[in-house]
Design a protein around this motif. Structure first.
Motif, PDB file in Angstrom:
ATOM      1  N   SER A   9       0.623  -1.332   0.063  1.00 41.50           N
ATOM      2  CA  SER A   9       0.058   0.118   0.132  1.00 41.50           C
ATOM      3  C   SER A   9       0.648   1.426   0.582  1.00 41.50           C
ATOM      4  O   SER A   9       2.309   1.219   0.508  1.00 41.50           O
ATOM      5  CB  SER A   9      -1.418   0.208   1.360  1.00 41.50           C
ATOM      6  N   TRP A  11       0.509   3.660   1.858  1.00 42.03           N
ATOM      7  CA  TRP A  11       0.200   4.489   2.471  1.00 42.03           C
ATOM      8  C   TRP A  11       1.055   3.821   4.069  1.00 42.03           C
ATOM      9  O   TRP A  11       1.376   4.338   5.110  1.00 42.03           O
ATOM     10  CB  TRP A  11      -1.628   4.874   3.324  1.00 42.03           C
ATOM     11  N   ARG A  12       1.608   3.024   3.509  1.00 34.51           N
ATOM     12  CA  ARG A  12       2.582   1.966   4.297  1.00 34.51           C
ATOM     13  C   ARG A  12       4.160   2.172   3.820  1.00 34.51           C
ATOM     14  O   ARG A  12       5.309   1.265   4.351  1.00 34.51           O
ATOM     15  CB  ARG A  12       2.507   0.839   4.636  1.00 34.51           C
ATOM     16  N   GLY A  16       4.378   7.652   1.805  1.00 32.51           N
ATOM     17  CA  GLY A  16       3.172   7.644   1.978  1.00 32.51           C
ATOM     18  C   GLY A  16       3.412   8.034   3.702  1.00 32.51           C
ATOM     19  O   GLY A  16       2.286   8.560   4.112  1.00 32.51           O
ATOM     20  N   LEU A  17       4.563   7.467   4.596  1.00 32.01           N
ATOM     21  CA  LEU A  17       4.202   7.492   5.868  1.00 32.01           C
ATOM     22  C   LEU A  17       4.270   9.997   5.952  1.00 32.01           C
ATOM     23  O   LEU A  17       4.087   9.892   6.774  1.00 32.01           O
ATOM     24  CB  LEU A  17       5.269   6.961   6.881  1.00 32.01           C
ATOM     25  N   CYS A  19       4.059  11.686   3.856  1.00 30.28           N
ATOM     26  CA  CYS A  19       2.774  12.622   3.315  1.00 30.28           C
ATOM     27  C   CYS A  19       1.788  13.107   4.752  1.00 30.28           C
ATOM     28  O   CYS A  19       1.619  13.435   4.539  1.00 30.28           O
ATOM     29  CB  CYS A  19       2.015  11.379   2.287  1.00 30.28           C
ATOM     30  N   THR A  20       1.452  11.457   5.361  1.00 26.56           N
ATOM     31  CA  THR A  20       1.144  11.693   5.967  1.00 26.56           C
ATOM     32  C   THR A  20       1.537  12.442   7.325  1.00 26.56           C
ATOM     33  O   THR A  20       0.578  13.185   8.017  1.00 26.56           O
ATOM     34  CB  THR A  20       1.049   9.907   7.085  1.00 26.56           C
ATOM     35  N   LEU A  21       2.508  12.223   8.098  1.00 23.40           N
ATOM     36  CA  LEU A  21       2.800  13.008   8.976  1.00 23.40           C
ATOM     37  C   LEU A  21       3.113  15.212   8.469  1.00 23.40           C
ATOM     38  O   LEU A  21       2.601  15.591   8.858  1.00 23.40           O
ATOM     39  CB  LEU A  21       4.603  12.905   8.835  1.00 23.40           C
ATOM     40  N   ALA A  23       0.887  16.141   6.703  1.00 21.55           N
ATOM     41  CA  ALA A  23      -0.591  16.493   6.146  1.00 21.55           C
ATOM     42  C   ALA A  23      -1.411  16.465   7.718  1.00 21.55           C
ATOM     43  O   ALA A  23      -1.850  17.472   8.668  1.00 21.55           O
ATOM     44  CB  ALA A  23      -1.796  15.554   5.693  1.00 21.55           C
ATOM     45  N   VAL A  24      -0.499  15.622   8.588  1.00 20.01           N
ATOM     46  CA  VAL A  24      -1.015  16.147  10.124  1.00 20.01           C
ATOM     47  C   VAL A  24      -0.287  17.277  10.466  1.00 20.01           C
ATOM     48  O   VAL A  24      -0.992  18.222  11.475  1.00 20.01           O
ATOM     49  CB  VAL A  24      -0.051  14.960  11.080  1.00 20.01           C
ATOM     50  N   SER A  27      -1.855  20.493   8.972  1.00 13.43           N
ATOM     51  CA  SER A  27      -3.203  20.088  10.188  1.00 13.43           C
ATOM     52  C   SER A  27      -3.542  20.522  11.346  1.00 13.43           C
ATOM     53  O   SER A  27      -4.447  21.801  12.156  1.00 13.43           O
ATOM     54  CB  SER A  27      -4.414  18.575  10.364  1.00 13.43           C
TER      55      SER A  27
END
Length: 80
Positions: A9, A11-12, A16-17, A19-21, A23-24, A27
């Motif tokens: 995936s 996100w894994r 992906g990690l 990008c997630t960090l 975005a957090v 936010s």
């Protein structure tokens, strides 16, 4: 290497990690520094979500068009 296993995936993956960090972090920054602006935009986010959800929900059955229409019902005549 087993070629039949599915691809990992996004996100894994490391990207992906990251990008997630990111975005957090964005936010949290928006909430802390611009809470009033975020809350003022909230009704518009819900309004924008309606057509987006409509598009996403119709993806499963390809909209309202039918690719393979059903053949005519073949009814067996009843005795009687």
């Amino acid at each position: 290497m087993d070629r039949s296993s599915p691809a990992p995936s996004f996100w894994r993956s490391p990207l992906g990690l990251v990008c997630t960090l990111a975005a957090v972090a964005a936010s949290v920054y928006l909430w802390v520094a611009h809470k009033e602006h975020v809350l003022a935009l909230l009704p518009y986010v819900f309004l924008a979500a309606c057509p987006l959800m409509h598009r996403i929900m119709h993806r499963g059955h390809h909209g309202h068009r039918q690719r393979n229409p059903r053949p005519a019902d073949r009814r067996v005549p009843r005795d009687g």
